[in-house]
Design an enzyme around this catalytic site. Structure first.
Site, PDB file in Angstrom:
ATOM      1  N   SER A   1     -52.966 -37.290  51.926  1.00 28.90           N
ATOM      2  CA  SER A   1     -51.763 -36.514  52.257  1.00 28.90           C
ATOM      3  C   SER A   1     -51.008 -37.162  53.394  1.00 28.90           C
ATOM      4  CB  SER A   1     -52.126 -35.082  52.673  1.00 28.90           C
ATOM      5  OG  SER A   1     -50.950 -34.409  53.103  1.00 28.90           O
TER       6      SER A   1
ATOM      7  N   LYS B   1     -57.768 -31.286  48.554  1.00 31.29           N
ATOM      8  CA  LYS B   1     -56.350 -31.689  48.570  1.00 31.29           C
ATOM      9  C   LYS B   1     -55.487 -30.637  47.867  1.00 31.29           C
ATOM     10  CE  LYS B   1     -52.535 -33.789  49.069  1.00 31.29           C
ATOM     11  NZ  LYS B   1     -51.842 -34.813  48.309  1.00 31.29           N
TER      12      LYS B   1
ATOM     13  N   HIS C   1     -55.134 -27.802  50.207  1.00 30.68           N
ATOM     14  CA  HIS C   1     -54.172 -28.254  51.229  1.00 30.68           C
ATOM     15  C   HIS C   1     -52.747 -28.022  50.718  1.00 30.68           C
ATOM     16  CE1 HIS C   1     -51.270 -31.316  52.501  1.00 30.68           C
ATOM     17  NE2 HIS C   1     -51.866 -31.356  53.671  1.00 30.68           N
ATOM     18  N   ASN C   2     -52.496 -28.428  49.481  1.00 25.78           N
ATOM     19  CA  ASN C   2     -51.142 -28.285  48.944  1.00 25.78           C
ATOM     20  C   ASN C   2     -50.776 -26.813  48.751  1.00 25.78           C
ATOM     21  OD1 ASN C   2     -51.277 -31.033  48.933  1.00 25.78           O
ATOM     22  ND2 ASN C   2     -50.474 -31.284  46.879  1.00 25.78           N
TER      23      ASN C   2
ATOM     24  N   GLU D   1     -49.849 -25.622  52.018  1.00 19.96           N
ATOM     25  CA  GLU D   1     -48.533 -26.224  52.304  1.00 19.96           C
ATOM     26  C   GLU D   1     -47.415 -25.386  51.667  1.00 19.96           C
ATOM     27  OE1 GLU D   1     -48.373 -30.522  51.415  1.00 19.96           O
ATOM     28  OE2 GLU D   1     -46.513 -30.108  50.358  1.00 19.96           O
TER      29      GLU D   1
HETATM   30  P1  NDP Z   1     -44.640 -43.446  42.103  1.00 19.81           P
HETATM   31  O1  NDP Z   1     -43.958 -42.851  40.935  1.00 19.81           O
HETATM   32  O2  NDP Z   1     -43.836 -43.890  43.259  1.00 19.81           O
HETATM   33  O3  NDP Z   1     -45.471 -44.720  41.608  1.00 19.81           O
HETATM   34  C1  NDP Z   1     -46.332 -44.633  40.518  1.00 19.81           C
HETATM   35  C2  NDP Z   1     -47.063 -45.961  40.341  1.00 19.81           C
HETATM   36  O4  NDP Z   1     -47.974 -45.816  39.282  1.00 19.81           O
HETATM   37  C3  NDP Z   1     -46.158 -47.118  39.987  1.00 19.81           C
HETATM   38  O5  NDP Z   1     -46.648 -48.273  40.608  1.00 19.81           O
HETATM   39  C4  NDP Z   1     -46.291 -47.192  38.470  1.00 19.81           C
HETATM   40  O6  NDP Z   1     -46.135 -48.499  37.966  1.00 19.81           O
HETATM   41  C5  NDP Z   1     -47.713 -46.793  38.292  1.00 19.81           C
HETATM   42  N1  NDP Z   1     -47.953 -46.221  36.975  1.00 19.81           N
HETATM   43  C6  NDP Z   1     -47.335 -45.160  36.417  1.00 19.81           C
HETATM   44  N2  NDP Z   1     -47.866 -44.919  35.200  1.00 19.81           N
HETATM   45  C7  NDP Z   1     -48.808 -45.855  35.003  1.00 19.81           C
HETATM   46  C8  NDP Z   1     -49.698 -46.135  33.943  1.00 19.81           C
HETATM   47  N3  NDP Z   1     -49.705 -45.385  32.831  1.00 19.81           N
HETATM   48  N4  NDP Z   1     -50.535 -47.175  34.093  1.00 19.81           N
HETATM   49  C9  NDP Z   1     -50.516 -47.941  35.193  1.00 19.81           C
HETATM   50  N5  NDP Z   1     -49.705 -47.727  36.236  1.00 19.81           N
HETATM   51  C10 NDP Z   1     -48.865 -46.689  36.133  1.00 19.81           C
HETATM   52  O7  NDP Z   1     -45.785 -42.415  42.527  1.00 19.81           O
HETATM   53  P2  NDP Z   1     -46.364 -42.082  43.970  1.00 19.81           P
HETATM   54  O8  NDP Z   1     -46.723 -43.346  44.665  1.00 19.81           O
HETATM   55  O9  NDP Z   1     -45.472 -41.107  44.651  1.00 19.81           O
HETATM   56  O10 NDP Z   1     -47.677 -41.254  43.574  1.00 19.81           O
HETATM   57  C11 NDP Z   1     -48.898 -41.879  43.185  1.00 19.81           C
HETATM   58  C12 NDP Z   1     -49.990 -40.817  43.264  1.00 19.81           C
HETATM   59  O11 NDP Z   1     -50.085 -40.346  44.613  1.00 19.81           O
HETATM   60  C13 NDP Z   1     -49.727 -39.564  42.419  1.00 19.81           C
HETATM   61  O12 NDP Z   1     -50.941 -39.063  41.928  1.00 19.81           O
HETATM   62  C14 NDP Z   1     -49.125 -38.594  43.414  1.00 19.81           C
HETATM   63  O13 NDP Z   1     -49.283 -37.261  43.013  1.00 19.81           O
HETATM   64  C15 NDP Z   1     -49.947 -38.933  44.651  1.00 19.81           C
HETATM   65  N6  NDP Z   1     -49.350 -38.567  45.924  1.00 19.81           N
HETATM   66  C16 NDP Z   1     -48.018 -38.745  46.155  1.00 19.81           C
HETATM   67  C17 NDP Z   1     -47.477 -38.372  47.376  1.00 19.81           C
HETATM   68  C18 NDP Z   1     -46.027 -38.583  47.671  1.00 19.81           C
HETATM   69  O14 NDP Z   1     -45.579 -38.090  48.721  1.00 19.81           O
HETATM   70  N7  NDP Z   1     -45.278 -39.312  46.843  1.00 19.81           N
HETATM   71  C19 NDP Z   1     -48.317 -37.787  48.435  1.00 19.81           C
HETATM   72  C20 NDP Z   1     -49.712 -37.726  48.113  1.00 19.81           C
HETATM   73  C21 NDP Z   1     -50.198 -38.088  46.894  1.00 19.81           C
HETATM   74  P3  NDP Z   1     -44.718 -49.050  37.399  1.00 19.81           P
HETATM   75  O15 NDP Z   1     -44.066 -49.727  38.567  1.00 19.81           O
HETATM   76  O16 NDP Z   1     -45.090 -49.999  36.330  1.00 19.81           O
HETATM   77  O17 NDP Z   1     -43.928 -47.873  36.893  1.00 19.81           O
END
Ligand code: NDP
Length: 468
Positions: free
Chosen positions: A126, A180, A183-184, A187
């Site tokens: 988080s 987590k 936590h959400n 939140e």
């Molecule tokens: P993003 O959408 O920014 O990025 C997603 C990433 O995953 C990209 O690199 C994408 O690759 C890749 N991806 C998506 N689908 C696939 C797939 N089928 N196979 C392989 N790679 C894949 O997401 P976030 O970084 O925001 O979130 C990632 C995780 O973290 C999620 O579970 C989210 O819930 C969690 N999270 C997010 C927070 C936030 O504030 N954003 C906070 C805490 C947790 P490509 O570039 O090829 O599309």
């Protein structure tokens, strides 16, 4: 054999920030992203840290770049993408090699994945992008031995609270992802209660966004000190160049959600754990999304919010009410964690949960330090009954009552604060009203009831004789 300490799959918002954080703390990291162009752009933006980052074009290159036994963090969307990545990686890995899902997985998926062959950890992260880059809160779950293997890296990158890392192992199986989710849920309730106070000030007291922002900013130096109160002050103070007015006034009043709050409510029902403030907050988001329906209903019934006399609802009353609401919401959240630990047979160190939430995460607040202390003294206690929080409630429940009653008589919806008050009143009522429910259940279904006077169970009322 590679020289990288850890690998990371998924260079999205969170993954890219985590990778830079890991490199900055002196670890060598290999990264891979489904879309190769994103890896190249990431490396270009990594600056001096690029020296510790190995970009991989293929998953096999990522695996080859790692020191065995290997550890690979997945930072991809929860659900199928995680299963797809595990399926793609496992054939390239040995049984000792560890896959760590750091996304927002449903803990039931984590339990399932942990039962599959191969080492696996589920950790909750988080703090959003800034937290991931400079120090998130990390909620670890899974086999303790697997956690210990990667703990040096995860504690190094975590937020620091007065010299203590906000990263800890919180239980087996999917416990990290469960924590987590809770936590959400907390939140959601924290945010909703702040939004309800905002509504009272805007619709009841007729204050401008900037005036409201000042109140939140002032409260942030008292017992309510927290990231969410702090940013609420900043959100309310923000100026919109296009309209030359407060930005808040032009933001659409329909809240988004990704599902973790909903999971919390669903699991609470499975556990029989009362979390009404959190459930009210989730429902409030659902209602907020029904914007057209709300507009049609306002046209039909007339607008609800009526002006409130400032003498009735002073700032000090609202502040005390919000403190009381917050205590009750956290007490519900920790109560749910305790219920889960009992039900799933998990060892879950509740004081550690409070400690890892003290910095880095979205619900970080001054109050969490007191919660950590209260749970350290007695991990089995109901948080609202710990002396420091009982004091807050004794000092604040009358204010919460005034606020909820005033809101009700002026047509302003405060569902999370109202449900927190109802929870408080129900919890401190030794003789409740479920004797009537038991009487009704026995009347129509002969379910039986227990008697207060002689302690007997399986008793029936006179209607049972009439039935036979
Ligand atoms: P993003 O959408 O920014 O990025 C997603 C990433 O995953 C990209 O690199 C994408 O690759 C890749 N991806 C998506 N689908 C696939 C797939 N089928 N196979 C392989 N790679 C894949 O997401 P976030 O970084 O925001 O979130 C990632 C995780 O973290 C999620 O579970 C989210 O819930 C969690 N999270 C997010 C927070 C936030 O504030 N954003 C906070 C805490 C947790 P490509 O570039 O090829 O599309």
């Amino acid at each position: 054999m590679g020289n990288c300490d850890i690998g990371l799959v998924g260079l999205g918002t969170m993954g890219a920030a985590l990778a830079l954080n890991i490199a900055e703390k002196g670890f060598n990291i290999a990264v891979w992203n489904r879309t190769g162009a994103k890896t190249e752009a990431f490396m270009e933006g990594a600056g001096a840290l690029a020296a510790r980052i190995t970009p991989a074009q293929e998953l096999a290159d990522l695996v080859a770049a790692l020191k065995p036994p290997r550890a690979i963090i997945l930072m991809v969307p929860a659900g199928d993408p995680v299963d797809q990545q595990i399926a793609a990686l496992r054939p390239l890995l040995g049984t000792d090699d560890l896959i760590i899902d750091a996304g927002n997985a449903n803990f039931r998926d984590t339990n399932r994945r942990m039962a599959d062959p191969g080492a696996f950890l589920g950790i909750g992260v988080s703090g959003g992008e800034a937290g991931a880059r400079h120090g998130p809160s990390i909620m670890g779950g899974g086999d303790r031995a697997h956690w210990d293997r990667v703990a040096p890296i995860l504690t190094a990158i975590a937020a620091d609270y007065h010299g203590m890392p906000c990263a800890a192992w919180l239980g087996p199986e999917g416990a990290g992802h469960f924590v987590k989710a809770v936590h959400n849920g907390i939140e959601y309730a924290d945010m909703q209660m702040i939004a309800e106070i905002y509504g009272l000030m805007r619709d009841g007291l007729g204050r401008s966004a900037n005036q409201i922002g000042d109140v939140f900013t002032r409260w942030n130096s008292g017992a309510l000190q927290s990231y969410l109160v702090e940013i609420s002050g900043q959100v309310a103070a923000a100026h919109d160049a296009a309209t030359n007015g407060p930005l808040l006034d032009v933001i659409v009043d329909a809240a988004g959600q990704k599902g973790t709050g909903r999971w919390t409510a669903i699991e609470a029902q499975h556990l029989g754990a009362p979390i009404p403030a959190i459930e009210a907050a989730i429902t409030a988001r659902n209602i907020s999304a029904r914007r057209e329906e709300r507009q049609a209903a306002e046209a039909l019934f007339g607008p609800a919010p009526k002006p409130i006399d400032a003498g009735i609802l002073q700032d000090s009353v609202m502040e005390k009410a919000l403190i009381a609401g917050k205590v009750l919401c956290y007490s519900q959240g920790f109560g749910m964690l305790a219920a889960a630990a009992r039900s799933f047979g998990w060892t879950m160190p509740l004081p550690e949960v409070a400690r890892v939430w003290r910095a880095g995460c979205i619900i970080r607040s001054a109050m969490l330090d007191d919660m950590a202390d209260a749970l350290t003294e007695d991990a089995g206690r109901t948080l609202m009954m710990a002396p420091v929080f009982a004091d807050h409630l004794r000092a604040g429940h009358a204010a919460l009552r005034t606020l909820v009653a005033t809101a009700a008589t002026h047509g302003i919806a405060v569902p999370a604060l109202a449900s927190a008050l109802a929870y408080f009143d129900a919890m401190r009522t030794a003789r409740g009203t479920a004797n009537m429910i038991q009487g009704q259940r026995d009347f129509f279904g002969l379910h039986g009831f227990a008697r207060l006077d002689d302690g007997s169970t399986g008793q029936h009322g006179p209607w049972a004789d009439a039935e036979s």
